[in-house]
Design a protein around this motif. Structure first.
Motif, PDB file in Angstrom:
ATOM      1  N   ASP A 530     -45.590 -42.427 -46.649  1.00 40.27           N
ATOM      2  CA  ASP A 530     -45.179 -41.204 -45.680  1.00 40.27           C
ATOM      3  C   ASP A 530     -44.092 -40.857 -45.254  1.00 40.27           C
ATOM      4  O   ASP A 530     -42.839 -42.122 -45.268  1.00 40.27           O
ATOM      5  N   ARG A 532     -40.108 -40.816 -43.557  1.00 42.75           N
ATOM      6  CA  ARG A 532     -39.423 -41.867 -42.573  1.00 42.75           C
ATOM      7  C   ARG A 532     -38.571 -40.702 -41.833  1.00 42.75           C
ATOM      8  O   ARG A 532     -37.615 -40.138 -42.053  1.00 42.75           O
ATOM      9  N   ILE A 534     -35.251 -40.820 -39.916  1.00 36.99           N
ATOM     10  CA  ILE A 534     -34.255 -40.915 -39.469  1.00 36.99           C
ATOM     11  C   ILE A 534     -33.312 -39.815 -38.290  1.00 36.99           C
ATOM     12  O   ILE A 534     -32.721 -39.180 -38.496  1.00 36.99           O
ATOM     13  N   ILE A 539     -34.630 -36.911 -42.014  1.00 31.78           N
ATOM     14  CA  ILE A 539     -35.840 -38.042 -43.627  1.00 31.78           C
ATOM     15  C   ILE A 539     -35.290 -38.678 -44.374  1.00 31.78           C
ATOM     16  O   ILE A 539     -34.251 -38.453 -45.359  1.00 31.78           O
ATOM     17  N   CYS A 540     -36.576 -39.817 -44.813  1.00 35.57           N
ATOM     18  CA  CYS A 540     -36.137 -40.398 -45.913  1.00 35.57           C
ATOM     19  C   CYS A 540     -37.792 -40.554 -46.923  1.00 35.57           C
ATOM     20  O   CYS A 540     -38.297 -40.587 -46.185  1.00 35.57           O
ATOM     21  N   GLN A 542     -40.093 -41.751 -49.948  1.00 32.66           N
ATOM     22  CA  GLN A 542     -40.320 -42.835 -51.569  1.00 32.66           C
ATOM     23  C   GLN A 542     -40.508 -42.001 -52.386  1.00 32.66           C
ATOM     24  O   GLN A 542     -41.546 -41.836 -52.098  1.00 32.66           O
ATOM     25  N   SER A 553     -34.892 -43.025 -53.515  1.00 30.91           N
ATOM     26  CA  SER A 553     -34.781 -42.755 -52.238  1.00 30.91           C
ATOM     27  C   SER A 553     -34.653 -41.240 -52.141  1.00 30.91           C
ATOM     28  O   SER A 553     -33.306 -40.760 -52.557  1.00 30.91           O
ATOM     29  N   GLN A 573     -47.249 -36.567 -46.883  1.00 33.67           N
ATOM     30  CA  GLN A 573     -47.611 -37.844 -46.654  1.00 33.67           C
ATOM     31  C   GLN A 573     -47.646 -38.258 -48.059  1.00 33.67           C
ATOM     32  O   GLN A 573     -47.534 -37.516 -48.867  1.00 33.67           O
ATOM     33  N   ARG A 574     -47.823 -40.090 -47.693  1.00 37.96           N
ATOM     34  CA  ARG A 574     -48.210 -41.284 -48.712  1.00 37.96           C
ATOM     35  C   ARG A 574     -49.142 -39.807 -49.484  1.00 37.96           C
ATOM     36  O   ARG A 574     -50.210 -39.875 -49.403  1.00 37.96           O
TER      37      ARG A 574
END
Length: 605
Positions: A530, A532, A534, A539-540, A542, A553, A573-574
């Protein structure tokens, strides 16, 4: 992309070089680079191995003969006459990075041409931003003449100093103007014994985009060459003096945001190389307070965002002449004291800027329409509480935030003083010229170039300025200018993003205006987790591709784009599959070494 400043979806324009796969493969083989780099070169007009090798290996041989510049022979001859005759010389500078470094360069060069038993008498004047403002002042010339000065040389200023030039002549002063700003289309250039500016009409110098320090360097190079009479002196000039001078010219070239192409790219590439572990006390001390490592050449980004703001802080907040002293002193203790002062002034500048930006952000919220879009016009804000030293920075922030050209003004003693910044395609100096002559003259003084201007006018005329700029700019600012496509260089797969590729990419720099940092596109990448957040603002992601082992990243920094809102809007989302536009970076966190992506845009696949 839904841009925070425009509300319009941004298109991606992937540059397609006019070359087939065989040509790309051949160029890669001849240069010895990855094919993706060859494709990048072709997308930027570099299509043969010879040109590519020159691009990757800039040298002193790529510098253009300064004597090709109009007015150079006359300027050199007059300076030689002054030095040999012991005439006092005044260098009239400016208070920004460009002007202060140009002052140092020319003063140093002139002094080096003098005989050991008869040193040159060279003084300098760097104006105070608040007390004097931009440009040559007749009062300063009068004081210089009374002190015995007979030759005045301007650096990074003077191309529109018609009154000052006339006053210099009346005072018996010879004037040499060196500048890079655009001359007046109607009046031409000031009455001087020499005007050195590649932008002036009739100048055959082939490269027109030097900064002010670059033009001053050309004069310095010319007088040093004329003074080098033996083979030993010429060898020292080429192998020692010129490379040393290029350090400051590179800093000024980056700070002044002139195009990093042609001769400017050569200057910056060579100058950055020379900035590794400098021996001059002031430069060394400044790099230390800016936390730039001494074991490698700095990057253009480090110069632009660490060194340049500290140099500019003196002119913005205090006395810019201390920058000249910093770069001239041989006293390490004095250099450290001055560098620390510049560092403190930069902190003061940042605090002053932040306070004004809070007010500007409130105004921008009110300026948006019901559809969330800013008006298609030049934004003009003024406030007597804003510090004159940060007006240019505030204008840049408004441009970044809105995608519109901006003028920012403050008031003092019945006069408004302003700075402006623009967007690609909207020539800001032309705009000021047009509104100035539309009716009664607006400005008491103005100048600059396409992307940046400075000006002053009576406070009572600011409303007229707003009205005229609104009318003028709204007729020119259309969708193509306000929502330009994101220019992308090459479409890549993740497996092509190797350390070898990054090394070659680094060699394509230094990056800046005219040689922008490449933007890449990769399609159909999948989020392995999902989104992330910061610090609640950035945002980050993957990311991986189903058919490739490489994982990266991707960081989205919320400067002009509200990345958390953007991701929520797309429902990321993931498992989401997206197309991304990005720049390739080397991770700065030592705990997570390797390559990472800096997101510029993202769309659902």
């Amino acid at each position: 992309m839904i841009s925070a400043q425009s509300g319009l979806r941004q298109q991606w324009n992937i540059v397609s070089p006019d070359a087939d796969a065989e040509s790309v493969t051949r160029l890669a083989r001849e240069v010895g680079c990855p094919e993706a780099i060859a494709l990048l070169l072709m997308s930027r007009g570099i299509v043969d191995a010879s040109t590519a090798k020159t691009f990757f290996n800039p040298s002193l041989d790529d510098l253009i003969d300064p004597m090709l510049m109009l007015g150079m022979p006359e300027a050199v001859a007059r300076i030689q006459q002054a030095v040999r005759g012991g005439e006092p010389i005044l260098i009239y500078g400016d208070y920004d990075v460009d002007g202060t470094t140009a002052t140092v360069l020319l003063k140093t060069a002139i002094e080096r041409t003098a005989a050991k038993d008869r040193p040159a008498v060279v003084t300098y004047h760097v104006p105070h931003r608040l007390r004097e403002g931009y440009g040559m002042q007749t009062g300063v010339l009068g004081t210089a003449a009374a002190s015995g000065v007979r030759l005045v040389i301007s650096v990074d200023t003077g191309i529109r100093a018609f009154a000052a030039a006339d006053e210099a002549k009346a005072l018996g002063l010879d004037l040499i103007v060196t500048d890079h700003h655009l001359p007046d289309d109607v009046v031409g250039v000031p009455n001087a014994i020499a005007v050195i500016n590649p932008a002036q009409e009739g100048c055959g110098y082939p490269f027109k985009s030097l900064c002010g320090a670059g033009v001053a360097f050309k004069l310095a190079h010319a007088i040093l060459s004329a003074a080098a009479e033996t083979e030993e002196e010429r060898s020292k000039l080429r192998n020692s003096l010129i490379p040393s001078f290029l350090k400051l010219v590179a800093i000024a070239t980056i700070a002044d945001s002139v195009p990093l192409e042609g001769e400017n790219r050569v200057i910056v590439a060579l100058g950055l190389r020379e900035l590794r572990n400098p021996v001059q006390p002031g430069l060394r001390a400044l790099m230390q307070v800016a936390q730039i490592p001494a074991n490698r050449p700095p990057t253009a980004t480090e110069v632009g965002f660490r060194l340049a703001p500290r140099i500019n802080a003196a002119g913005r907040m205090d006395i810019a002449s201390e920058v000249v002293e910093l770069f001239l002193t041989r006293d390490s203790e004095r250099a450290s004291t001055l560098a620390e002062k510049l560092n403190r002034l930069n902190d003061d500048r940042r605090a002053t800027e932040a306070k004004a930006l809070e007010d500007i952000e409130t105004r921008l919220v009110c300026l948006r329409g019901d559809d969330g879009v800013f008006p298609a016009e030049c934004i003009v804000f003024d406030d007597p509480a804003w510090h004159r030293g940060v007006l240019g920075i505030l204008a840049s922030r408004i441009v970044d935030r809105t995608g519109r050209p901006a003028l920012v003004l403050t008031h003092e003693d019945g006069h408004a003083h302003g700075s402006g910044r623009s967007i690609d395609g909207f020539h800001l100096l032309d705009a000021l010229t047009a509104v100035h002559t539309e009716g009664d003259a607006l400005f008491t003084k103005f100048g600059g170039h396409a992307h940046a201007v400075g000006f002053s006018l009576p406070s009572g005329s600011v409303e007229a300025l707003q009205t005229r700029m609104r009318t003028y700019s709204s007729s020119l600012l259309n969708g193509a200018l306000l929502a330009p496509p994101l220019e992308c260089d090459v479409e890549l797969s993740f497996h092509e993003l190797t350390s070898e590729f990054f090394d070659w990419l680094t060699r394509c720099g230094p990056f800046g205006v005219g040689n922008p940092e490449p933007v890449f596109v990769t399609r159909r990448v999948t989020l392995s987790a999902d989104v992330r957040l910061i610090k609640e603002r950035h945002i980050c992601l993957q990311l991986f591709r189903e058919d490739e082992p490489a994982r990266f990243s991707a960081l989205g920094w919320s400067r002009a784009t509200d990345w958390p809102s953007r991701c929520a809007e797309m429902g990321l989302q993931r498992g989401s599959v997206v197309d991304i536009a990005y720049r390739l970076k080397c991770a700065t966190n030592p705990q997570f070494p390797g390559l990472e992506l800096e997101l510029l845009d993202i769309n659902l696949s």
